[in-house]
Design an enzyme around this catalytic site. Structure first.
Site, mmCIF file in Angstrom:
data_model
loop_
_atom_site.group_PDB
_atom_site.id
_atom_site.type_symbol
_atom_site.label_atom_id
_atom_site.label_comp_id
_atom_site.label_asym_id
_atom_site.label_seq_id
_atom_site.Cartn_x
_atom_site.Cartn_y
_atom_site.Cartn_z
ATOM 1 N NE ARG A 271 -4.253 -1.673 1.442
ATOM 2 C CZ ARG A 271 -5.041 -2.748 1.494
ATOM 3 N NH1 ARG A 271 -4.504 -3.072 3.811
ATOM 4 N NH2 ARG A 271 -6.080 -3.360 1.317
ATOM 5 C CG PHE A 391 -7.040 0.215 -7.631
ATOM 6 C CD1 PHE A 391 -6.588 0.055 -8.831
ATOM 7 C CD2 PHE A 391 -6.504 1.598 -6.451
ATOM 8 C CE1 PHE A 391 -5.642 1.139 -9.299
ATOM 9 C CE2 PHE A 391 -5.069 2.043 -7.292
ATOM 10 C CZ PHE A 391 -4.460 1.868 -8.687
ATOM 11 C CD GLU A 392 -2.483 -1.520 -4.467
ATOM 12 O OE1 GLU A 392 -2.472 -1.109 -3.287
ATOM 13 O OE2 GLU A 392 -2.482 -1.260 -5.398
ATOM 14 N N GLY A 393 -8.609 -2.389 -2.191
ATOM 15 C CA GLY A 393 -9.566 -1.795 -0.603
ATOM 16 C C GLY A 393 -10.199 -0.666 -0.959
#
Length: 581
Positions: A271, A391-393
């Site tokens: 992240r 995206f990515e959560g």
């Protein structure tokens, strides 16, 4: 000294403890790495600086040329995190994040192409790969012969990753993989996929998840057409299909049935790449906006002289500095070997991506009509950065994760304290000691008092923001306790209440990271030279305090039920109910 295996700064903070060793000193790169990054920055300027018109044309076309991908290979940008002995640069998390920041100054599609490869596509190999797997794939990943992609999302499984339907069944020493993955970044150019699938169902249930390393030369792997997207248009995002793909057992990543944990660890670890990219884009926008404000005149004055424009740019600077502080602190935790940083990583992603969105919006506003024209970069940057909050959560899911993790910790402690009260009834005499201990611990948990909520070594010039942090940390412990007492086991369904706790936690972590960064600047340069950074910290602390107080008040006094009733009414009619005719 904090235990690097089990200690989380934010989880400890919710229990009323400040992990001073985690917060101070602010992480910095060694001098030799800083020099290397300066050289990389100059080389990237030579590579990407002259391509502004290309990036605009590729956005319109929705494609990135093969010859440019080859240039990225030759530059070594696919080997940033691969160990040096396998042909890569071996960058740690801080240096990698800083490199993506530089790339994102020029074009988001290029940054995402590189980031999807290193942040998530091959990150699992870095975290969980066997020596055999690394020997087989690292050299080709470093050279860019293999470009990596992360295959988790499916048509019916986005934020709910546990709902995936792609399956893998044992067949001798192999696994047979079947399923479809959606919106795969780098899908059109990737030949190395980290794929997640259901395995070993029990009692007719969904079974568990397992991670696999799959390459495009395996029979049954096929790629769909490029998606026509709002932003990041030059990056080749596609579907990826697996039709009876035979995957050797040697390509299982981690342990069978442990794939969900692998998936989450990859996202947590990667992240700071997205955070670094967000900071890079903010720095570019500040450069564009300030040049525009100095150049453009109204009423014979540059608009930079007007208070409302100064307010916008000042907020942009605060957002960028604090975002960089948070991203750097989290990257430093990873590099230092801390294992529990999931909450901090989630906060860094939420905060940096939302700061970038605000910065893009304000920069476009300062540009006026020019900002709306495709001739200028503002509208493209705005389109490109919108996906970051998804995206990515999604930021909504990450807020719930942040808050519920805190409440789970506090709830477990309260339960532990409650269990000790049984001894009061079983042994009345001994119970007096237990009761005293219970009261002391419970009071400490609810108030945040007990010696742990105090920052030391803080310069007098920033003592006031430090006081805000200490005071509001005590309110954090109270807020967590009050939410649990108010909602009990139903807290999981109280998403608006959880969001408020998450907002408090975000403000406190950003304030902590910024305090650490400014203190480091004071230590290195003195108060006078750090004056503007001190101003910036005071601005953020003042605003954060107001937000935290508001969120704390709204735990008991809010319009949540009225808002949800209005939404339910709209859901029932699927339209806006009222009209003037």
């Amino acid at each position: 000294m904090a235990d690097k295996q089990t200690t989380s700064f934010m989880r400890s903070l919710c229990m009323g403890r400040i992990e001073h060793d985690i917060l101070f000193p602010f992480p910095t790169l060694p001098a030799e790495q800083q020099q290397t990054l300066r050289e990389v920055s100059g080389a990237l300027e030579d590579l990407l600086g002259p391509r502004a018109e290309d990036f605009r044309a590729w956005d319109v076309a929705g494609d990135i040329p093969d010859d440019f991908i080859e240039e990225l290979r030759q530059f070594g940008l696919f080997g940033l995190v691969v160990p040096e002995e396998h042909g890569g640069f071996g960058l740690g998390n801080m240096a990698y994040s800083r490199t993506l920041q530089e790339v994102a100054r020029y074009d988001a599609s290029v940054a995402v192409t590189i980031g999807a490869h290193s942040s998530i596509g091959m990150r699992g190999l870095l975290l969980h790969g066997t020596e055999d797997q690394r020997q087989r794939y690292y050299p080709r990943l470093a050279s860019g012969e293999l470009i990596a992609a992360y295959c988790l999302t499916e048509p019916g499984a986005g934020s709910d990753a546990a709902a995936i339907k792609t399956r893998a069944e044992r067949d001798g020493d192999d696994w047979i993989l079947n399923g479809n993955k959606l919106w795969i970044t780098n899908g059109g150019i990737a030949s190395f996929f980290t794929v997640f699938a259901r395995t070993e169902p029990e009692d007719g249930g969904k079974g568990k998840m397992t991670a696999f390393l799959v390459t495009s030369d395996m029979d049954g792997v096929s790629i769909g057409p490029h998606e026509d997207k709002m932003g990041l248009r030059a990056n080749p995002t596609t579907t990826v299909h697996f039709d009876n793909v035979r995957v050797p057992a040697a390509n299982v990543l981690g342990q069978p049935g442990k794939g969900f944990k692998v998936a989450m660890q990859i996202l947590n670890s990667g992240r700071t790449g997205l955070g670094g990219g967000s900071v890079g884009a903010m720095k570019r926008l500040i450069g564009l906006a300030t040049a525009q404000a100095n150049e453009r005149k109204t009423f014979d004055q540059p608009i930079a002289s007007y208070g409302l424009i100064k307010e916008k740019v000042g907020r942009m600077v605060v957002d960028c500095y604090t975002s960089e502080a948070v991203v750097t602190l989290v990257a430093g935790l990873v590099d230092a070997g801390y294992q529990e940083y999931a909450v901090e990583a989630a906060i860094s992603k939420i905060y940096a991506t939302e700061c970038l969105w605000r910065t893009a919006d304000q920069a476009l506003q300062i540009a006026g009509g020019n900002g709306f024209m495709r001739e200028y970069p503002y509208e493209r940057i705005m389109r490109d950065c919108r996906i970051n909050r998804i995206f990515e959560g999604t930021n909504e899911i990450l807020r719930l994760f942040t808050a519920l993790t805190a409440m789970n910790d506090v709830g477990s402690q309260l339960q532990e304290l409650a269990d000790t009260m049984k001894d009061v009834l079983n042994g009345p005499i001994k119970g007096f000691g237990v009761l005293s201990d219970y009261a002391r611990k419970h009071a400490k948990l609810r108030t945040g008092l007990g010696g742990g909520v105090r920052l030391t070594g803080i310069d007098d010039s920033i003592r006031s923001p430090a006081d805000v942090f200490e005071t509001e940390t005590r309110f954090l412990a109270q807020a967590t306790d009050r939410l649990l007492r108010k909602h009990g086991r139903h807290i999981v369904g109280k998403q608006l209440a959880s969001k408020r706790l998450a907002e408090i936690m975000i403000d406190l972590f950003v304030l902590a990271a910024t305090l650490s960064r400014v203190q480091a600047s004071i230590d290195a340069n003195g108060v006078e030279k750090a004056a503007r950074e001190i101003d910036l910290l005071h601005v953020f602390a003042h605003d954060a305090r107001i937000r935290i107080k508001q969120n704390f008040r709204c735990i008991d006094d809010n319009d949540d039920e009225r808002l949800k009733a209005l939404a339910d009414d709209a859901f029932s009619t699927e339209r806006f109910r009222w009209d003037t005719i």
